[in-house]
Write a protein that holds these residues in place. Structure first.
Motif, mmCIF file in Angstrom:
data_model
loop_
_atom_site.group_PDB
_atom_site.id
_atom_site.type_symbol
_atom_site.label_atom_id
_atom_site.label_comp_id
_atom_site.label_asym_id
_atom_site.label_seq_id
_atom_site.Cartn_x
_atom_site.Cartn_y
_atom_site.Cartn_z
ATOM 1 N N ASP A 197 0.815 -1.221 0.000
ATOM 2 C CA ASP A 197 0.000 0.000 0.000
ATOM 3 C C ASP A 197 0.848 1.271 0.000
ATOM 4 O O ASP A 197 0.604 2.194 -0.773
ATOM 5 C CB ASP A 197 -0.922 0.001 1.228
ATOM 6 N N LEU A 198 1.849 1.317 0.876
ATOM 7 C CA LEU A 198 2.607 2.551 1.060
ATOM 8 C C LEU A 198 3.428 2.912 -0.169
ATOM 9 O O LEU A 198 3.748 4.089 -0.380
ATOM 10 C CB LEU A 198 3.505 2.429 2.285
ATOM 11 N N ALA A 199 3.781 1.929 -0.979
ATOM 12 C CA ALA A 199 4.544 2.229 -2.192
ATOM 13 C C ALA A 199 3.751 3.118 -3.141
ATOM 14 O O ALA A 199 4.326 3.890 -3.921
ATOM 15 C CB ALA A 199 4.942 0.937 -2.892
ATOM 16 N N LEU A 200 2.425 3.046 -3.054
ATOM 17 C CA LEU A 200 1.589 3.805 -3.977
ATOM 18 C C LEU A 200 1.600 5.298 -3.678
ATOM 19 O O LEU A 200 1.131 6.094 -4.494
ATOM 20 C CB LEU A 200 0.157 3.270 -3.941
ATOM 21 N N ARG A 201 2.141 5.690 -2.524
ATOM 22 C CA ARG A 201 2.293 7.123 -2.274
ATOM 23 C C ARG A 201 3.298 7.739 -3.235
ATOM 24 O O ARG A 201 3.260 8.948 -3.491
ATOM 25 C CB ARG A 201 2.753 7.358 -0.832
ATOM 26 N N GLY A 202 4.209 6.922 -3.757
ATOM 27 C CA GLY A 202 5.245 7.444 -4.626
ATOM 28 C C GLY A 202 4.777 7.842 -6.003
ATOM 29 O O GLY A 202 5.489 8.561 -6.719
ATOM 30 N N ILE A 203 3.611 7.381 -6.432
ATOM 31 C CA ILE A 203 3.162 7.694 -7.783
ATOM 32 C C ILE A 203 2.221 8.890 -7.829
ATOM 33 O O ILE A 203 1.728 9.247 -8.891
ATOM 34 C CB ILE A 203 2.484 6.473 -8.438
ATOM 35 N N ALA A 204 2.015 9.517 -6.681
ATOM 36 C CA ALA A 204 1.103 10.664 -6.635
ATOM 37 C C ALA A 204 1.617 11.823 -7.481
ATOM 38 O O ALA A 204 0.832 12.622 -7.988
ATOM 39 C CB ALA A 204 0.887 11.112 -5.192
ATOM 40 N N GLY A 205 2.937 11.910 -7.643
ATOM 41 C CA GLY A 205 3.496 13.024 -8.396
ATOM 42 C C GLY A 205 3.523 12.814 -9.895
ATOM 43 O O GLY A 205 3.970 13.698 -10.636
ATOM 44 N N ILE A 206 3.085 11.670 -10.385
ATOM 45 C CA ILE A 206 3.072 11.416 -11.826
ATOM 46 C C ILE A 206 1.789 12.017 -12.387
ATOM 47 O O ILE A 206 0.736 11.382 -12.421
ATOM 48 C CB ILE A 206 3.159 9.909 -12.121
ATOM 49 N N LYS A 207 1.868 13.237 -12.827
ATOM 50 C CA LYS A 207 0.678 14.015 -13.150
ATOM 51 C C LYS A 207 -0.075 13.516 -14.372
ATOM 52 O O LYS A 207 -1.285 13.679 -14.469
ATOM 53 C CB LYS A 207 1.068 15.492 -13.361
ATOM 54 N N ASN A 208 0.640 12.914 -15.332
ATOM 55 C CA ASN A 208 -0.004 12.496 -16.579
ATOM 56 C C ASN A 208 -0.317 11.008 -16.636
ATOM 57 O O ASN A 208 -0.600 10.477 -17.703
ATOM 58 C CB ASN A 208 0.887 12.869 -17.775
ATOM 59 N N LEU A 209 -0.263 10.342 -15.501
ATOM 60 C CA LEU A 209 -0.512 8.903 -15.465
ATOM 61 C C LEU A 209 -1.961 8.612 -15.833
ATOM 62 O O LEU A 209 -2.881 9.132 -15.223
ATOM 63 C CB LEU A 209 -0.190 8.362 -14.077
ATOM 64 N N GLN A 210 -2.142 7.731 -16.830
ATOM 65 C CA GLN A 210 -3.480 7.431 -17.319
ATOM 66 C C GLN A 210 -3.847 5.953 -17.210
ATOM 67 O O GLN A 210 -5.028 5.625 -17.140
ATOM 68 C CB GLN A 210 -3.613 7.874 -18.787
ATOM 69 N N VAL A 211 -2.846 5.080 -17.205
ATOM 70 C CA VAL A 211 -3.093 3.637 -17.159
ATOM 71 C C VAL A 211 -2.268 3.039 -16.033
ATOM 72 O O VAL A 211 -1.050 3.228 -15.988
ATOM 73 C CB VAL A 211 -2.730 2.950 -18.493
ATOM 74 N N VAL A 212 -2.926 2.323 -15.112
ATOM 75 C CA VAL A 212 -2.231 1.693 -13.980
ATOM 76 C C VAL A 212 -2.680 0.248 -13.881
ATOM 77 O O VAL A 212 -3.877 -0.055 -13.972
ATOM 78 C CB VAL A 212 -2.517 2.427 -12.654
#
Length: 379
Positions: A197-212
């Motif tokens: 769960d906590l690893a997902l805090r790291g992707i908050a700054g990827i502003k253009n992320l569209q597919v996960v």
């Protein structure tokens, strides 16, 4: 390479009848190692433009001509799957392929001997195994790269590939993903295996992320926990999501609700082998722009969907796909169709428990006409 030319034949008219050409009078191409390399007169840009026009199937053979062509071939490669982690840590991948925009590190993060004759395959993933493959069906922790090693590689990748658009990795933590978020502003697609769960805090700054794509639990390979905490962190940090796939993830109504409320651009949601708590279906009503819902290899749809009047409805949903799912539970199937009552297409592929009374529940969907034409996919 030299081409031998011969003087043209006489243009004088001949009265003799035409005959078959004498093939022995023609010489084919011959290779002279001492001959000068005339391609050296071409600039890298011009030769690169020429090589890029050739079919992709010829790229590998062209790269074997000489060191220069090998280097130029590397500049034409934009997508790569890495099987050996040392290829990243040594820096060779950056020298060999400087223009990558799609990088898959999933298999390289699993430290299994490539010489092993035993291969375990689960759907689209295959790994070589030996004594690390223990009896309880999961890879030992020593078979996976430690998170700090993966993060170190991600830091190197972030510094070398600022134009990265897609990344797939196993065992990454918050630190490594934060670096990717900072250095790769064009990243649009992210696939994470065996992360918490906590690893997902790291992707908050990827502003253009569209597919996960989040892979928590994968059959015989690994078991990591992604719960409502991780789903909420994902929802709050990635508000431009268009497609989301959750494989082997835990969660409940709260996690799905958070995704629906925060990711208002979400159009496609896929749940594979989900481990959701009862009542999660009601959270779909908060997905205000969802058009496609896919359920794959799910042992149950919803163990306890609750009262029909509390389920709500996903008004924008157009397609419902069920593949390899158990649909014997009439209550959960009815709840699913109530939430998806506006769908126009229902695709059933290799599902168990598809009996007449279960299939008739699809009549809840107002735009589905079951008769006179029925279309089945699969066996």
């Amino acid at each position: 390479m030299q081409l031998h030319f011969y003087p043209p034949l006489s243009s004088a008219p001949s009265t003799s009848p035409p005959s078959e050409p004498d093939l022995t009078s023609f010489h084919s191409f011959s290779f002279d190692p001492s001959a000068p390399d005339y391609t050296s007169l071409l600039s890298d840009e011009l030769l690169l433009n020429i090589l890029s026009k050739l079919p992709i199937s010829q790229h590998v053979s062209n790269s074997l001509v000489c060191k220069r062509w090998l280097h130029l071939h590397g500049r034409l490669v934009y997508s790569l799957k890495v099987a050996d982690w040392s290829f990243v840590t040594s820096g060779r991948v950056f020298t060999r392929f400087p223009n990558l925009t799609d990088l898959d590190l999933v298999l390289s993060c699993i430290q299994m001997p490539k010489s092993s004759g035993i291969i375990v395959t689960h759907k689209t993933m295959s790994v070589h195994v030996d004594t690390h493959f223990i009896l309880d069906g999961f890879l030992e922790e020593t078979a996976l790269l430690p998170s700090n090693a993966v993060d170190q590689g991600l830091r190197m990748i972030a510094g070398k590939y600022p134009n990265l658009q897609r990344l797939a990795a196993t065992g990454a933590s918050e630190e490594g993903l934060l670096r990717i978020a900072e250095e790769c502003p064009t990243l649009q697609e992210l696939e994470l295996h065996c992360c918490g769960d906590l690893a997902l805090r790291g992707i908050a700054g990827i502003k253009n992320l569209q597919v996960v794509k989040l892979m928590g639990f994968i059959g015989v390979f690994y078991n990591s926990t992604i719960s409502d905490i991780g789903l909420t962190l994902l929802a709050q940090g990635c508000r431009r999501l268009v497609k989301l796939e959750l494989c082997g993830c835990e969660g409940s109504y709260d996690g799905i609700k958070a995704i629906g409320q925060c990711c208002q651009m979400l159009e496609e949601l896929t749940l594979s082998e989900h481990r959701m708590d009862g009542g999660w279906l009601a959270g779909l009503s908060f997905c205000g722009n969802l058009k496609t819902l896919r359920l794959r290899s799910c042992k149950s749809i919803d163990k306890s969907p609750g009262a029909d009047e509390h389920l709500g409805s996903c008004l924008t949903l157009e397609e419902l796909h069920l593949q390899g799912c158990q649909i014997r539970d009439k209550q959960s199937v009815k709840a699913l169709f109530l939430v998806c009552e506006n769908v126009r297409d229902i695709v059933l592929h290799d599902c168990w428990g598809l009996e007449d009374d279960v299939f008739s529940l699809a009549s809840i969907c107002r735009f589905i006409f079951l008769f006179p034409c029925l279309h089945f996919i699969g066996e």
